[in-house]
Write a protein that holds these residues in place. Structure first.
Motif, PDB file in Angstrom:
ATOM      1  N   SER A   1      -7.096   1.815   5.902  1.00 40.15           N
ATOM      2  CA  SER A   1      -7.329   1.096   4.656  1.00 40.15           C
ATOM      3  C   SER A   1      -8.023  -0.239   4.884  1.00 40.15           C
ATOM      4  CB  SER A   1      -5.996   0.864   3.944  1.00 40.15           C
ATOM      5  OG  SER A   1      -6.142  -0.060   2.887  1.00 40.15           O
TER       6      SER A   1
ATOM      7  N   GLU B   1      -3.643   8.086   3.990  1.00 38.86           N
ATOM      8  CA  GLU B   1      -4.632   7.033   4.243  1.00 38.86           C
ATOM      9  C   GLU B   1      -5.450   7.375   5.478  1.00 38.86           C
ATOM     10  OE1 GLU B   1      -5.887   4.388   2.976  1.00 38.86           O
ATOM     11  OE2 GLU B   1      -4.602   4.128   1.224  1.00 38.86           O
TER      12      GLU B   1
ATOM     13  N   ALA C   1       2.818  -6.758   5.063  1.00 36.05           N
ATOM     14  CA  ALA C   1       2.520  -5.570   4.264  1.00 36.05           C
ATOM     15  C   ALA C   1       3.707  -4.622   4.245  1.00 36.05           C
ATOM     16  CB  ALA C   1       1.294  -4.854   4.821  1.00 36.05           C
TER      17      ALA C   1
ATOM     18  N   LEU D   1       0.873  -1.177   0.000  1.00 31.65           N
ATOM     19  CA  LEU D   1       0.000   0.000   0.000  1.00 31.65           C
ATOM     20  C   LEU D   1       0.909   1.226   0.000  1.00 31.65           C
ATOM     21  CD1 LEU D   1      -2.942   1.036   0.182  1.00 31.65           C
ATOM     22  CD2 LEU D   1      -2.678   1.038   2.667  1.00 31.65           C
TER      23      LEU D   1
ATOM     24  N   ASN E   1      -2.132   3.646   8.644  1.00 26.39           N
ATOM     25  CA  ASN E   1      -1.197   2.547   8.371  1.00 26.39           C
ATOM     26  C   ASN E   1      -0.320   2.243   9.579  1.00 26.39           C
ATOM     27  OD1 ASN E   1      -2.240   2.619   5.807  1.00 26.39           O
ATOM     28  ND2 ASN E   1      -0.392   3.384   4.818  1.00 26.39           N
TER      29      ASN E   1
ATOM     30  N   LEU F   1      -5.816  -3.012   3.400  1.00 25.81           N
ATOM     31  CA  LEU F   1      -4.721  -3.391   4.293  1.00 25.81           C
ATOM     32  C   LEU F   1      -5.233  -4.328   5.389  1.00 25.81           C
ATOM     33  CD1 LEU F   1      -1.824  -3.198   5.291  1.00 25.81           C
ATOM     34  CD2 LEU F   1      -2.392  -1.015   6.389  1.00 25.81           C
TER      35      LEU F   1
ATOM     36  N   CYS G   1       4.001  -0.763   3.538  1.00 30.67           N
ATOM     37  CA  CYS G   1       3.124   0.391   3.331  1.00 30.67           C
ATOM     38  C   CYS G   1       3.796   1.666   3.824  1.00 30.67           C
ATOM     39  CB  CYS G   1       1.766   0.188   4.002  1.00 30.67           C
ATOM     40  SG  CYS G   1       1.823  -0.173   5.747  1.00 30.67           S
TER      41      CYS G   1
END
Length: 369
Positions: free
Chosen positions: A280, A277, A293, A272, A301, A283, A295
């Motif tokens: 998400s 953000e 992940a 991501l 996040n 996510l 990101c």
């Protein structure tokens, strides 16, 4: 027997996106005494097909720019529909609050789910003044992350008694770990290729261009990395042009998909790469599916991904850091498995769909009391 509470959700449209996905989950899992209706300032969309109960909806086809007539049309809709609550979302749905100012009822709830490319840092003075001015007509401002809560409190200066944080949640039964080798083969991807996956709206704020650049650089240095992107949106034509350029292993653009749970089980890593953000949904889904992940360290996040435990956090707009983070997972299957396990555990414990829906049900019942 509980009295019916009628809720009108006001939003721009109902195409693929995390915000829209959240509304679908709330409606589908609400008790019968909550009666939901939808008002699209522009038009509906494909997410209407995901609703599991009959829902009345209105399409107002807003004209480009400032459509003053829309405010009065909304006011009349509020009066005629006789709803108890209006729930607006993001700046795109702010016309709903303006219309509510022209009538004594219904009660108004406003949610902030994230920011757009026009104001990624939430510092637009005109918008923030409007949010602050409309606070008198709004019962609650909902933030889907602590970052957005702090922004509403500190930058926008919404009174704290009007603020509430309800994190997004995910269905951890639907999104669960697995390995879909058949889907990988259907894409023509060899078993020794490492799939980097991205799912979400093709929007400038998601910075897919940076992800494409990072994967290309890894391929040029000999890594068998394949990029798979699922989603649709205003950036699609631009992304198609980027993907048409030379690659060792050509990326795959799937478009909008309804089988996203299976997509995650075909990926090795989720990325991501957004400039900004809220929290998400993709996510959350990827982590629930047991994927580590990579990101950007923006917005919600950092509330989901602890660097070095659930994934790797990078600075936004840093293509080299993104490429290096992906490379680490390609070279260390053990780290990928460990971070994926930790990610799944976190989501199951703290970000279940049941927790989110329960919070919204309680909010609607108290706001309509």
């Amino acid at each position: 027997m509980q009295r019916h509470i009628r809720i009108l959700h006001v939003l721009h449209a109902f195409s693929h996106g995390g915000l829209e996905n959240g509304i679908v989950n709330i409606i589908n899992r609400s008790p019968d005494h909550l009666v939901h209706e939808l008002c699209f300032l522009h038009r509906g969309g494909e997410f209407l097909q995901r609703l599991e109960r009959p829902v009345r909806y209105y399409e107002l086809h807003k004209r480009p720019g400032n459509d003053v007539r829309l405010i009065f049309r909304l006011r009349e809709l509020f009066r005629q529909s006789n709803v108890d609550l209006v729930h607006t979302r993001n700046w795109a749905g702010f016309d709903g609050i303006l219309a509510a100012c022209l009538t004594l009822r219904p009660a108004v709830i406003h949610s902030e789910h994230g920011r757009d490319i026009a104001d990624p840092d939430g510092k637009n003075r005109r918008r923030n003044l409007a949010r602050r001015a409309m606070a008198f007509r709004t019962s609650k401002f909902i933030a889907v992350s602590r970052d957005l809560y702090r922004w509403l409190k500190g930058t926008v200066r919404i009174p704290e008694e009007k603020l509430l944080c309800i994190p997004n949640g995910v269905d951890t039964d639907r999104f669960r770990p697995g390995r879909n080798l058949e889907l990988r083969r259907s894409w023509g991807i060899a078993e020794d290729e490492f799939i980097v996956g991205a799912v979400g709206r093709l929007d400038p704020i998601k910075n897919h261009a940076g992800l494409v650049s990072a994967v290309r650089s890894l391929q040029l240095t000999g890594y068998k990395v394949r990029l798979v992107i699922a989603g649709d949106g205003p950036e699609r034509v631009k992304i198609e042009k980027l993907l048409a350029s030379s690659f060792v292993q050509r990326p795959i653009l799937l478009g909008a998909r309804s089988d996203v749970a299976e997509l995650y089980r075909a990926f090795d890593l989720f990325v991501l790469n957004s400039f900004a953000e809220g929290m998400s949904n993709t996510l959350l889904e990827a982590m629930a599916s047991g994927l580590p992940a990579v990101c950007t360290a923006v917005g919600g996040n950092v509330e989901l991904v602890q660097d070095g435990r659930h994934g790797i956090l990078i600075k936004a707009s840093d293509d080299m850091a993104l490429a290096e983070a992906i490379r680490q997972y390609v070279r260390s299957p053990e780290m990928r498995i460990a971070h994926g396990y930790n990610a799944r555990s976190l989501i199951v414990d703290q970000f279940s769909l049941e927790q989110m829906v329960h919070s919204y049900i309680s909010l609607y019942e108290s706001a309509a009391a």
